[in-house]
Design a protein around this motif. Structure first.
Motif: not given
Length: 68
Positions: A1-21, A34-36
């Protein structure tokens, strides 16, 4: 996945990471994901291999709210 705009969180199995452009995230096929979107929304591109004739996929409703 490549975040092209905005940001949020991504959940990978039991871990959550912050994602940004311009973040790029590789996810193994067996990893549930999953994405939020954050307050500015989230737009991303998804790249992957072709889907197999008999994909080994499983949907799990309400997965994001589960912990661990």
């Amino acid at each position: 996945y490549v975040v092209v705009d905005g940001g949020g969180r991504m959940r990978l199995d039991g871990d959550e990471i912050e994602v940004a452009q311009w973040d790029a995230i590789r996810v193994a096929p067996a990893t549930m994901r999953a994405f939020e979107a954050g307050p500015d929304g989230l737009e991303f591109l998804a790249y992957g291999a072709p889907i197999a004739e008999q994909p080994d996929l499983e949907m799990e409703q309400g997965w994001w709210g589960k912990k661990g």
